[in-house]
Design a protein around this motif. Structure first.
Motif, PDB file in Angstrom:
ATOM      1  N   ALA A 100      22.883  18.240 -73.340  1.00  0.00           N
ATOM      2  CA  ALA A 100      24.340  18.345 -73.427  1.00  0.00           C
ATOM      3  C   ALA A 100      24.782  19.800 -73.527  1.00  0.00           C
ATOM      4  O   ALA A 100      25.804  20.192 -72.947  1.00  0.00           O
ATOM      5  CB  ALA A 100      24.852  17.556 -74.629  1.00  0.00           C
ATOM      6  N   VAL A 101      24.019  20.614 -74.253  1.00  0.00           N
ATOM      7  CA  VAL A 101      24.346  22.048 -74.358  1.00  0.00           C
ATOM      8  C   VAL A 101      24.150  22.719 -72.997  1.00  0.00           C
ATOM      9  O   VAL A 101      25.017  23.448 -72.513  1.00  0.00           O
ATOM     10  CB  VAL A 101      23.466  22.735 -75.422  1.00  0.00           C
ATOM     11  N   VAL A 102      23.004  22.459 -72.379  1.00  0.00           N
ATOM     12  CA  VAL A 102      22.677  23.102 -71.106  1.00  0.00           C
ATOM     13  C   VAL A 102      23.641  22.677 -70.000  1.00  0.00           C
ATOM     14  O   VAL A 102      24.054  23.504 -69.174  1.00  0.00           O
ATOM     15  CB  VAL A 102      21.223  22.770 -70.702  1.00  0.00           C
ATOM     16  N   LEU A 126      18.405  28.597 -78.170  1.00  0.00           N
ATOM     17  CA  LEU A 126      17.836  28.969 -76.878  1.00  0.00           C
ATOM     18  C   LEU A 126      18.570  28.290 -75.724  1.00  0.00           C
ATOM     19  O   LEU A 126      18.660  28.847 -74.624  1.00  0.00           O
ATOM     20  CB  LEU A 126      16.352  28.597 -76.827  1.00  0.00           C
ATOM     21  N   ALA A 127      19.087  27.089 -75.963  1.00  0.00           N
ATOM     22  CA  ALA A 127      19.777  26.346 -74.907  1.00  0.00           C
ATOM     23  C   ALA A 127      21.180  26.870 -74.654  1.00  0.00           C
ATOM     24  O   ALA A 127      21.733  26.663 -73.564  1.00  0.00           O
ATOM     25  CB  ALA A 127      19.835  24.863 -75.270  1.00  0.00           C
ATOM     26  N   ALA A 128      21.768  27.539 -75.644  1.00  0.00           N
ATOM     27  CA  ALA A 128      23.125  28.062 -75.480  1.00  0.00           C
ATOM     28  C   ALA A 128      23.162  29.095 -74.353  1.00  0.00           C
ATOM     29  O   ALA A 128      22.165  29.766 -74.070  1.00  0.00           O
ATOM     30  CB  ALA A 128      23.609  28.688 -76.788  1.00  0.00           C
ATOM     31  N   ASP A 129      24.315  29.232 -73.729  1.00  0.00           N
ATOM     32  CA  ASP A 129      24.450  30.223 -72.654  1.00  0.00           C
ATOM     33  C   ASP A 129      24.438  31.640 -73.215  1.00  0.00           C
ATOM     34  O   ASP A 129      23.888  32.558 -72.591  1.00  0.00           O
ATOM     35  CB  ASP A 129      25.763  29.971 -71.898  1.00  0.00           C
ATOM     36  N   LEU A 130      25.036  31.822 -74.371  1.00  0.00           N
ATOM     37  CA  LEU A 130      25.042  33.114 -75.056  1.00  0.00           C
ATOM     38  C   LEU A 130      24.786  32.849 -76.538  1.00  0.00           C
ATOM     39  O   LEU A 130      25.512  32.065 -77.161  1.00  0.00           O
ATOM     40  CB  LEU A 130      26.389  33.824 -74.895  1.00  0.00           C
ATOM     41  N   ALA A 131      23.767  33.475 -77.094  1.00  0.00           N
ATOM     42  CA  ALA A 131      23.486  33.341 -78.522  1.00  0.00           C
ATOM     43  C   ALA A 131      23.454  34.726 -79.151  1.00  0.00           C
ATOM     44  O   ALA A 131      22.836  35.650 -78.601  1.00  0.00           O
ATOM     45  CB  ALA A 131      22.161  32.629 -78.749  1.00  0.00           C
ATOM     46  N   TYR A 132      24.116  34.858 -80.272  1.00  0.00           N
ATOM     47  CA  TYR A 132      24.146  36.116 -81.010  1.00  0.00           C
ATOM     48  C   TYR A 132      23.628  35.851 -82.423  1.00  0.00           C
ATOM     49  O   TYR A 132      24.024  34.878 -83.069  1.00  0.00           O
ATOM     50  CB  TYR A 132      25.563  36.684 -81.053  1.00  0.00           C
TER      51      TYR A 132
END
Length: 255
Positions: free
Chosen positions: A89-91, A114-120
């Motif tokens: 669902a995230v991807v 890791l699946a998020a498009d942008l992770a900070y």
């Protein structure tokens, strides 16, 4: 609030906050389904341009809630199907998902980052796959996502030795988009990304995200399948049962 998930709409921004602070935002099957429902709803809500995924308090997500995945009533097939739906669902969310990672992102929590498009990642944030210590294997696509970013040798070290990956290393390895030395700077990174994405045409962003996904994550479905098969076997082993019971007993004594 629904199943330890806060869902808030702020104009074109959908904010999902895992809120289970007593257990460092460990997620139950109900919480996973609530996240999936919220993300799936984005496909028919043209006003949403970006999703921000975060954890309440001092943790992003400490993994799956042991009370939900252990015991005689636990269904390994259903557990793994839920984890696969969550990461997928995230991807496959129509718009970018930005993860704000403060504190531990462990197990399925690391997979979400890791699946998020942008992770900070903030100053106290770290990524950790500690499955082997309780008789399980990494899941949520992390066996592929880690190796794709870090290379086989470093991914093996992180997984087989259960080594924490701090914010700076995670950014340098390409696991996340950036690291921040303070919470204020973490919020600035997240807010900057959100502002940029909100201003961009949704359809152009949607097609760009889909193209990047297909170019880089073509093997994700196979990885999820392998992990699901292996994890279902391991969830039924006496080694996992003993480890889960020990951890839950220690938790009960502390509380």
């Amino acid at each position: 609030m629904s199943h330890h998930l806060r869902v808030e709409r702020d104009g074109a921004v959908l904010r999902l906050t895992i809120d289970h602070e007593a257990r460092l935002n460990a997620v139950t099957g109900e919480a996973m389904r609530a996240v999936v429902d919220a993300l799936d709803g984005v496909s028919t809500d043209e006003e949403v341009r970006v999703v921000v995924l975060a954890g309440a308090g001092r943790a992003f997500c400490s993994g799956a809630d042991l009370t939900d995945i252990s015991g005689e009533d636990a269904d390994p097939a259903a557990i793994m199907a839920g984890a696969e739906r969550l990461v997928s669902a995230v991807v496959h969310c129509a718009v970018p998902v930005v993860a704000r990672v403060q504190g531990p992102a462990v197990g399925i929590g690391m997979s979400l980052a890791l699946a998020a498009d942008l992770a900070y990642v903030g100053p106290d944030g770290y990524l950790l796959q500690s499955f082997l210590s309780i008789g399980l294997m990494p899941d949520g696509g992390s066996t592929m996502l880690l190796a794709a970013a870090m290379g086989r040798a470093r991914a093996n070290e992180a997984v087989l030795l259960g080594r924490r990956i701090g914010a700076t290393e995670a950014a340098a390895a390409g696991l996340v988009a950036g690291a921040a030395p303070s919470l204020d700077e973490l919020d600035a990174l997240v807010d900057g990304a959100v502002t940029h994405l909100v201003a961009a045409p949704r359809r152009a962003v949607e097609l760009t995200k889909a193209a990047l996904r297909e170019a880089t994550l073509g093997g994700l479905a196979d990885a999820l399948g392998r992990e699901g098969t292996g994890q279902q076997e391991l969830l039924r082993t006496p080694e996992f049962a003993r480890a889960a019971e020990a951890l839950l007993t220690r938790r009960a004594v502390r509380s």
